[in-house]
Design a protein around this motif. Structure first.
Motif, PDB file in Angstrom:
ATOM      1  N   MET A  96       5.218 -11.540  -3.433  1.00  0.00           N
ATOM      2  CA  MET A  96       5.077 -10.402  -4.332  1.00  0.00           C
ATOM      3  C   MET A  96       5.578  -9.145  -3.643  1.00  0.00           C
ATOM      4  O   MET A  96       5.338  -8.945  -2.446  1.00  0.00           O
ATOM      5  N   VAL A  97       6.255  -8.304  -4.399  1.00  0.00           N
ATOM      6  CA  VAL A  97       6.636  -6.978  -3.919  1.00  0.00           C
ATOM      7  C   VAL A  97       5.558  -6.004  -4.390  1.00  0.00           C
ATOM      8  O   VAL A  97       5.319  -5.868  -5.590  1.00  0.00           O
ATOM      9  N   LEU A  98       4.887  -5.334  -3.450  1.00  0.00           N
ATOM     10  CA  LEU A  98       3.842  -4.380  -3.805  1.00  0.00           C
ATOM     11  C   LEU A  98       4.460  -3.030  -4.142  1.00  0.00           C
ATOM     12  O   LEU A  98       5.582  -2.726  -3.740  1.00  0.00           O
ATOM     13  N   THR A 133       2.556   1.638  -0.935  1.00  0.00           N
ATOM     14  CA  THR A 133       1.422   0.839  -0.475  1.00  0.00           C
ATOM     15  C   THR A 133       1.336   0.902   1.048  1.00  0.00           C
ATOM     16  O   THR A 133       2.214   0.392   1.743  1.00  0.00           O
ATOM     17  N   ASP A 134       0.299   1.532   1.544  1.00  0.00           N
ATOM     18  CA  ASP A 134       0.182   1.784   2.984  1.00  0.00           C
ATOM     19  C   ASP A 134      -0.830   0.840   3.628  1.00  0.00           C
ATOM     20  O   ASP A 134      -1.626   1.247   4.477  1.00  0.00           O
ATOM     21  N   ARG A 143       7.167  -7.135   7.263  1.00  0.00           N
ATOM     22  CA  ARG A 143       8.629  -7.218   7.242  1.00  0.00           C
ATOM     23  C   ARG A 143       9.186  -8.482   7.897  1.00  0.00           C
ATOM     24  O   ARG A 143      10.372  -8.578   8.144  1.00  0.00           O
ATOM     25  N   ARG A 144       8.333  -9.432   8.271  1.00  0.00           N
ATOM     26  CA  ARG A 144       8.751 -10.717   8.810  1.00  0.00           C
ATOM     27  C   ARG A 144       9.649 -10.549  10.039  1.00  0.00           C
ATOM     28  O   ARG A 144      10.820 -10.960  10.040  1.00  0.00           O
ATOM     29  N   PRO A 175       9.016  -4.624   2.982  1.00  0.00           N
ATOM     30  CA  PRO A 175       7.645  -5.149   3.008  1.00  0.00           C
ATOM     31  C   PRO A 175       7.402  -6.111   1.843  1.00  0.00           C
ATOM     32  O   PRO A 175       7.792  -5.839   0.698  1.00  0.00           O
ATOM     33  N   LEU A 176       6.765  -7.218   2.146  1.00  0.00           N
ATOM     34  CA  LEU A 176       6.540  -8.260   1.153  1.00  0.00           C
ATOM     35  C   LEU A 176       5.179  -8.892   1.406  1.00  0.00           C
ATOM     36  O   LEU A 176       4.773  -9.061   2.558  1.00  0.00           O
TER      37      LEU A 176
END
Length: 328
Positions: free
Chosen positions: A215-217, A221-222, A248-249, A258-259
Motif C-alpha cells: 500500500m502507498v500511504l 505520513t510521518d 524504502r527497502r 515509502p511503501l
C-alpha cells in the motif's frame, strides 16, 4: 438496520440527518479527547431521540492555508467516517473547506452550517473549537448564537490522560514518528490504523517466501520506518495477523518511495485492487540495510516469529478498538 450516511457538504442533505445533535470539529485522529466530545453528542442524541451527526471539514484547513507543507493526517476522511460509524453515528457531513469558505463570518457560518444546512437541535464542540473568518468564532460566541436562534450548545472540556497531559493529535503524531505505536494507541483508544488499495509491486517478497500486500500511504505520513506487528483487515471484514514493513527497502533499492508492505500470516489470496486496513500493534525494529538477501530472509523469519508472539495474546483497548482491529 441503521445505514450510515457520508455526505459531501450540507447541500442535498438527507432528511435523516436534519434536526440532530451535531458534533463539530476536524477530529483528526478521533482520539480519546475527541471521543469525549463525540460521546457527549451520542448520549444527548439518544436521550432526545435525535439523529447523531458529525460535521467535519475536507480537506483539513491546514492543507488549504499551508499547501506547501505536507500534513501527517492520522485519519484521512474514509478512516474518520469508518470510526464515526463504529461509534454509532448516523452520518458525517464532510463540508468542503476552501479559502472562500474560510472567509465566512462566524454569524454566516452558523446560518449556513447549523441553521439552514443541518437544522441542528444541538451543537457539541471541544473546548478549543474556532470557526469563521480569522477563527473569530469560539464556543462562547456559538453559545450566544444558540440562545438567539434556539439551538442548544455544549462545550466539552479538555481530556487529559492518566499522566495529566491533554490528549492531542500533535502528541500522537510525535509518538508515531518515533515508532511508538503502543503509546499512540493509549492516546487514540484504539490501534493506529491505515487503509488503502493493495497495489502491484515488484513481487520480490514472493520469491523470498514472503509475499506482501503493498500500500502507498498518503503524502506526509510521518510514521517511523521500520517493522511492525499488525492486524490486516480485508474488505470482506476478515482479520488476519501479520508483520509489516514501512519504508524504502534499503537492502533492495537505493531510494525507493515509502511503501507499506504487509506479509499476512496464513492467507493465500489475490488481494490486488482490494481496499484493506492495517492496524499497528507494536514496533519490532527500525528499518535496516542487510548485506545480502539471505541475511534479510533470516531476519524476516525472526520478525515473523516475534510478531506472532506479540499478537498471540493481545486484547481490545476499547469497544472502538474491537470494531477496528479485532474480529466481530
Amino acid at each position: 438496520m441503521r445505514e450510515f450516511v457520508r455526505n459531501a457538504g450540507v447541500e442535498n442533505l438527507p432528511d435523516t440527518l436534519r434536526g440532530g445533535v451535531v458534533a463539530i470539529g476536524n477530529f483528526d485522529g478521533v482520539h480519546r479527547g475527541h471521543q469525549t466530545v463525540l460521546q457527549h453528542a451520542l448520549e444527548s442524541a439518544y436521550k432526545h431521540k435525535r439523529p447523531p451527526v458529525v460535521l467535519t471539514f475536507e480537506p483539513h484547513p491546514r492543507s488549504v492555508f499551508r499547501p506547501d507543507i505536507p500534513l501527517f493526517r492520522l485519519t484521512p476522511a474514509p478512516m474518520k467516517a469508518r470510526l464515526f460509524e463504529a461509534m454509532g453515528f448516523d452520518g458525517v457531513v464532510e463540508q468542503p473547506f476552501t479559502r472562500e469558505f474560510s472567509q465566512l463570518s462566524p454569524e454566516a457560518f452558523v446560518h449556513a452550517m447549523l441553521i439552514d444546512g443541518l437544522g441542528a437541535a444541538e451543537a457539541v464542540t471541544g473546548f478549543d473549537f474556532h470557526y469563521g473568518k480569522g477563527r473569530a468564532g469560539t464556543p462562547e460566541t456559538l453559545k450566544q448564537a444558540g440562545e438567539r436562534y434556539r439551538f442548544d450548545v455544549t462545550r466539552v472540556d479538555a481530556f487529559s490522560d492518566e499522566g495529566g497531559e491533554v490528549v492531542s493529535s500533535s502528541r500522537i503524531r510525535a509518538l508515531l514518528s518515533q515508532g511508538k505505536a503502543a503509546e499512540a494507541a493509549g492516546l487514540l483508544g484504539y490501534r493506529y490504523t491505515v487503509a488503502g488499495e493493495v497495489k502491484n509491486g515488484k513481487k520480490l517478497g514472493r520469491t523470498l517466501g514472503y509475499p506482501t500486500a503493498n500500500m502507498v500511504l498518503p503524502e506526509g505520513t510521518d510514521l517511523l520506518h521500520g517493522i511492525y506487528a499488525v492486524r490486516f483487515r480485508r474488505a470482506n471484514g476478515t482479520i488476519h495477523d501479520g508483520v509489516a514493513s514501512f519504508g524504502r527497502r534499503p537492502t533492495v533499492e537505493d531510494e525507493g518511495a515509502p511503501l507499506l508492505e504487509t506479509f499476512v500470516f496464513d492467507l493465500d489470496a489475490d488481494l490486488y485492487g482490494e481496499t484493506c486496513a492495517v492496524s499497528l500493534f507494536g514496533l519490532l525494529r527500525g528499518e535496516e540495510k542487510f548485506d545480502s538477501l539471505d541475511a534479510l530472509v533470516a531476519r524476516m523469519k525472526q520478525d515473523e516469529a516475534e510478531a506472532r508472539a506479540l499478537l498471540s495474546d493481545v486484547r481490545p483497548l476499547s469497544e472502538l478498538d474491537r470494531c477496528i482491529a479485532f474480529s466481530t
